[in-house]
Enzyme design. Structure first.
Site, PDB file in Angstrom:
ATOM      1  N   ALA A 215       0.875  -1.173   0.000  1.00  0.00           N
ATOM      2  CA  ALA A 215       0.000   0.000   0.000  1.00  0.00           C
ATOM      3  C   ALA A 215       0.910   1.220   0.000  1.00  0.00           C
ATOM      4  O   ALA A 215       1.695   1.422   0.927  1.00  0.00           O
ATOM      5  CB  ALA A 215      -0.908  -0.007   1.232  1.00  0.00           C
ATOM      6  N   SER A 216       0.835   2.015  -1.044  1.00  0.00           N
ATOM      7  CA  SER A 216       1.743   3.155  -1.191  1.00  0.00           C
ATOM      8  C   SER A 216       1.457   4.229  -0.155  1.00  0.00           C
ATOM      9  O   SER A 216       0.397   4.252   0.486  1.00  0.00           O
ATOM     10  CB  SER A 216       1.608   3.752  -2.592  1.00  0.00           C
ATOM     11  OG  SER A 216       1.966   2.817  -3.584  1.00  0.00           O
ATOM     12  N   MET A 217       2.412   5.138   0.012  1.00  0.00           N
ATOM     13  CA  MET A 217       2.213   6.290   0.886  1.00  0.00           C
ATOM     14  C   MET A 217       0.985   7.064   0.423  1.00  0.00           C
ATOM     15  O   MET A 217       0.851   7.355  -0.773  1.00  0.00           O
ATOM     16  CB  MET A 217       3.427   7.220   0.840  1.00  0.00           C
ATOM     17  CG  MET A 217       4.698   6.640   1.401  1.00  0.00           C
ATOM     18  SD  MET A 217       6.106   7.756   1.177  1.00  0.00           S
ATOM     19  CE  MET A 217       5.630   9.126   2.251  1.00  0.00           C
TER      20      MET A 217
END
Length: 389
Positions: free
Chosen positions: A99-101
């Site tokens: 899950a990206s920033m």
């Protein structure tokens, strides 16, 4: 230790921070508020701990408060290691889904420029959070998301339906696109590529947008490129919007180079000194110089060895032949260089550094990319100043 020791983060607090930073715009704020990232995160996850500089295991069953803190923090979170072969709670070898920033997610969604009624193709479903945000904004029927990993697809599909966003989640190779609902008005990739797949341009509507992290073989750093498909289709071009670092599309992962295949006992080599210093040359993954070197010294891998006794080697390996170079940086002493093969890789690197300086040390945003049936070309400021990459 929670990610912030003074004040615990929250979903609302994260939203305020993202808006203050200018990455969460008013048109995306309702989607952020309605679709928290925590709905799409697994029971055990590996957020990046900023204080330790490494990924740490966090279990919701063991420490639900810490788990929620990280879910509401602006940090990337690994959700799968080693293509699913990893077991146990310790971090694995290679992160393969995440899950990206949130700051990166909303910066990219803002750059995508969606409009009501747009059909969107997402490459890389991951947890499903990005697809859910798009579905909240445009409606689930307008979103198709592709994921190459069957287990990741199934988990995301379940999470999307439980959250009330039944988008089309398809397990397939994202490099092939998905012809069934083409043409798409917008295509967004949540994995990095080194070459824009032809299928994406073919399946994107004329004047449609392709937004993707793009990088070279030089290192792990990428930059988001916003390509606009030509009116007649078949080609696309546009500028980079800023640096990022994403996991690579599985089809385009670079296998590790084998040092022994390059540096052989019988290889002829040239030795000299270089005016480049360690301070001038080495930079982090988001260094504009390193991005430039990847563009100007194509098909080359850079590996930085650990320093020993104030001496630090940097190795360059050509992917077009077995040419190589090694620069040995030493404090307060000239840089020693050895190079071998048809390509003089360190000569190319010095020339690229000089070019970068003479052009005003351009940041990522001054560069652009053009993709045609003949290949890819990078350019500085305008497409007229281009070269193949």
């Amino acid at each position: 230790m929670a990610p912030h020791s003074q004040a615990r983060p929250s979903h609302t607090g994260l939203g305020r921070a993202l808006m203050s930073a200018g990455v969460l715009t008013p048109d995306w704020a309702p989607s952020f508020a309605a679709v928290p990232r925590s709905l799409f995160l697994p029971e055990t996850m590996w957020p990046f701990d900023m204080e330790r500089g490494t990924s740490v295991a966090v279990s919701r069953a063991v420490d639900p408060e810490r788990w929620q803190d990280y879910a509401d923090s602006d940090v990337p979170i690994v959700t799968q290691w080693d293509d699913g072969e990893h077991t146990g709670s310790e971090p694995g070898t290679l992160p393969t889904s995440s899950a990206s920033m949130p700051s990166v997610v909303f910066a990219m969604l803002g750059s995508l420029g969606v409009r009501a009624g747009d059909q969107v193709l997402e490459i890389g479903t991951g947890t499903g959070w990005n697809a859910a945000l798009l579905a909240h904004r445009l409606g689930p029927r307008n979103i198709t998301t592709l994921e190459v990993d069957a287990a990741v697809t199934e988990t995301a599909h379940t999470a999307l339906h439980q959250a009330g966003y039944p988008v089309r989640a398809v397990c397939t190779d994202g490099a092939l696109g998905y012809l069934d609902y083409a043409p798409y008005d917008r295509i967004i990739a949540t994995c990095a590529v080194r070459e824009i797949p032809a299928a994406w341009i073919e399946q994107c509507a004329p004047r449609g947008v392709i937004l993707a992290p793009w990088g070279t073989h030089w290192g792990h750093g990428d930059a988001v490129v916003k390509l606009v498909v030509s009116a007649g289709g078949g080609s696309a071009g546009g500028k980079f919007t800023g640096p990022v670092e994403f996991m690579k599309l599985r089809e385009q992962r670079q296998p590790p180079v084998r040092h022994r295949d390059y540096v052989t006992p019988d290889a002829e080599r040239e030795e000299r000194t270089s005016p480049l210093t360690k301070q001038q040359f080495l930079g982090g993954p988001f260094s504009p110089l390193q991005f430039t070197l990847g563009l100007r010294v194509p098909r080359c891998v850079r590996l930085v060895a650990e320093p020993v006794n104030e001496r630090q080697p940097v190795w360059l390996y050509s992917l077009t032949d077995h040419s190589w170079a090694c620069a040995l940086f030493k404090d307060q002493q000239p840089t020693q260089v050895w190079q071998s093969g048809r390509r003089r890789l360190w000569d190319e690197t010095e020339a690229a550094c000089t070019w970068w300086t003479m052009n005003g040390q351009p940041a990522h945003e001054r560069f652009g990319l053009t993709v045609t049936a003949r290949g890819q070309s990078a350019w500085l400021d305008t497409p007229e100043h281009s070269w193949p990459v």
